[in-house]
Design an enzyme around this catalytic site. Sequence first.
Site, PDB file in Angstrom:
ATOM      1  N   ASP A  15       0.854  -1.191   0.000  1.00 21.56           N
ATOM      2  CA  ASP A  15       0.000   0.000   0.000  1.00 21.56           C
ATOM      3  C   ASP A  15       0.886   1.236   0.000  1.00 21.56           C
ATOM      4  OD1 ASP A  15      -2.122  -1.721   0.270  1.00 21.56           O
ATOM      5  OD2 ASP A  15      -2.890  -0.853   2.126  1.00 21.56           O
ATOM      6  N   HIS A  20       4.198  -1.813   3.241  1.00 26.54           N
ATOM      7  CA  HIS A  20       4.173  -0.475   2.645  1.00 26.54           C
ATOM      8  C   HIS A  20       5.488  -0.219   1.915  1.00 26.54           C
ATOM      9  CE1 HIS A  20       0.707   0.116   5.285  1.00 26.54           C
ATOM     10  NE2 HIS A  20       0.393   1.136   4.507  1.00 26.54           N
TER      11      HIS A  20
END
Length: 257
Positions: free
Chosen positions: A75, A225
């Site tokens: 993400d 991430h």
Amino acid sequence: MMNTGKKTLLAGLAVLFAVLPFAAPCRAGGGVGWGLSYPVPGGTPRGMADRESLLEHDSYFAGDGGEKVIYLTFDAGFENGYTETVLDTLKQAGIPAAFFLVGTYIRDNPDLIRRMVSEGHIVANHTMTHPDMSAISDIAVFRRELSQVEELYRGVTGRDMPKYYRPPRGVYSEENLKMAKQLGYKTIFWSCAYVDWNVDNQPRHEEAFSKLMPRTHPGMVLLLHNTSKTNAEILEALIGKYQAMGYRFGTLDDLTA
């Protein structure tokens, strides 16, 4: 100094990684944050809704646990200088991944987006403005959060965006899942993650491994991430550890087939 937009996004992400007790699927109109518990070491964790209930809405958080496969996802709401390293590592290892990106990321990083696509990765929808989607009851507004990202992706790549969506901060409602399905989207949660999002307080390598490795399980949807310096530094070793355990890496197309 980090700009205000990044600080706001990071503050919101703090909700995302709480390990919550198992709960029944939420009622329509009531938002909950996606959380996990790990009652059986090496087994599929329990989520806020069970796998079968999610499947009714074309939603997923893990595979069926029948084989040793990992679905690697990232993400990002902004670029922090580490995505090139992540992509280099994935290319060298021949590993596919999915990148759930907000609209501004796609707008501001067209070369990275084109590289992701050309190297066989899925670029997926993380909404335009990273709102609490569970607070949206109007399907036209819900659609706009997704369609604006689709338009940016099409402008950058000349292709239609794959229909995968991850709710910002993992906050969702049953009504959200229904709306996403109505718009042709599959909602993708996760079955393993750790606190990697705080760019000002990155975990040590040993800490990252100590969080991730014990939670490994067949059919794992791993959320990382690509804003994380630690992730960029450990990714090659992390992939190697999983492969040494007998795992292979699949795609979201495999997961949802």
